[in-house]
Enzyme design. Structure first.
Site, PDB file in Angstrom:
ATOM      1  N   CYS A 171     -26.811  31.926   5.997  1.00  0.00           N
ATOM      2  CA  CYS A 171     -26.953  33.367   5.816  1.00  0.00           C
ATOM      3  C   CYS A 171     -28.195  33.795   6.580  1.00  0.00           C
ATOM      4  O   CYS A 171     -29.308  33.388   6.232  1.00  0.00           O
ATOM      5  CB  CYS A 171     -27.074  33.721   4.335  1.00  0.00           C
ATOM      6  SG  CYS A 171     -27.376  35.480   4.024  1.00  0.00           S
TER       7      CYS A 171
ATOM      8  N   HIS B  98     -31.870  40.930  -1.365  1.00  0.00           N
ATOM      9  CA  HIS B  98     -31.946  39.490  -1.597  1.00  0.00           C
ATOM     10  C   HIS B  98     -32.868  39.187  -2.768  1.00  0.00           C
ATOM     11  O   HIS B  98     -33.942  39.786  -2.901  1.00  0.00           O
ATOM     12  CB  HIS B  98     -32.483  38.765  -0.357  1.00  0.00           C
ATOM     13  CG  HIS B  98     -31.539  38.792   0.794  1.00  0.00           C
ATOM     14  ND1 HIS B  98     -30.629  37.796   1.041  1.00  0.00           N
ATOM     15  CD2 HIS B  98     -31.349  39.722   1.760  1.00  0.00           C
ATOM     16  CE1 HIS B  98     -29.920  38.106   2.120  1.00  0.00           C
ATOM     17  NE2 HIS B  98     -30.338  39.269   2.575  1.00  0.00           N
TER      18      HIS B  98
END
Length: 293
Positions: A228, A170
């Site tokens: 998410c 990420h």
């Protein structure tokens, strides 16, 4: 070949769930893409496959395929749906459950209110854990975090990101107004930036308070999703490391609210799950139909 499936979502992040324990499932990239297609298939952000474990200490093996057909390491919202699916399908009554994912084991606990809590495993912050090339990039210290300035096309200045790996990679960016920010334009440029050899999930967070953020995520292989789970964890962790947030953190997404706790050692996510419908599909006929379009 006829497959039984279940459509589920966690805070709007939607999945096709497949029982690979009681039926034979050979999930190829073509089959995953056909199932995920929102116009000609069932429609989903990811396809989740439940199988017998390879690790004898796990209850099940849990695999994740993005809408583009690629297999990935982790999916937090999917992990919560996995627990509800296993229980509703009668595959197990155990609570908590131990699930084997691509990078190890995670522990999941169902609550009476329908929410599921997930012990998300380890977090890492070094470039090599994200297959990220930092050479020559500007950096800046922010609390206990090091941010990297990405050169992104059409951006007037470097896009500063925090690196967080929660099995999957990420890049977290702080923005003033997440609704006004051009996520649809900048998200894919970060997701496919050549500095990330395996691409990256691009998260854009707006800090509302010490325990509260808004978040949008452009996911690797799926595009922008309504929520998410690993992205929510990554944003909360990045904000805490930078000194902007304190645990626990409420993460508001377009699809719902997730709750993240991080001690520096343990990472835990809690949120809702919903079963939408069940069905059957001829997977080979589906693939053939889409191939002939």
């Amino acid at each position: 070949m006829i497959w039984n499936f279940t459509k589920m979502h966690g805070a709007g992040n939607d999945f096709v769930m497949l029982d690979g324990v009681r039926q034979s499932i050979q999930l190829t990239p073509e089959r995953a893409r056909a199932l995920a297609d929102r116009h000609f298939g069932v429609g989903a952000d990811q396809i989740l496959l439940v199988e017998d474990p390879l690790d004898p200490s796990a209850d099940f093996r849990y695999r994740i395929f993005n809408a583009d057909g690629g297999e990935v390491e982790h999916c937090g919202n999917g992990a919560r749906c996995f627990v509800r699916f296993v229980h509703e399908q009668g595959l197990s009554r155990r609570n908590p459950l131990r699930a084997e994912i691509a990078t190890g084991l995670i522990v999941l606990t169902a609550a009476e209110n329908g929410e599921v809590a997930v012990d998300m495993g380890h977090t890492w912050f070094t470039p090599e854990r994200l297959a990220f090339d930092p050479r020559g990039l500007p950096t800046r210290a922010s609390g206990g975090d090091t941010q990297y300035g990405l050169d992104v096309a059409d951006a007037a200045a470097p896009v500063w990101c925090s690196l967080v790996a929660i099995s999957n990679p990420h890049a977290v960016m702080q923005v003033d107004d997440v609704e006004a920010y051009p996520v649809a334009r900048i998200g894919p440029l970060v997701e496919s930036h050549p500095r990330f050899a395996q691409r990256v999930n691009a998260g854009f967070m707006q800090v509302l308070g010490r325990h509260h953020i808004r978040l949008r995520v452009y996911e690797r292989g799926a595009g922008e999703t309504l929520a998410c789970g690993t992205g929510a964890c990554a944003a909360a962790v990045a904000g805490i490391r930078r000194g902007l947030l304190d645990s626990p953190v409420q993460v508001d997404t377009h699809g719902g609210t997730l709750h993240i706790e991080w001690t520096g050692e343990t990472l835990r996510m809690r949120g809702p799950t919903t079963t939408v419908f069940q069905g059957q599909i001829d997977i080979d006929a589906l693939v053939a139909t889409q191939a002939g379009r």
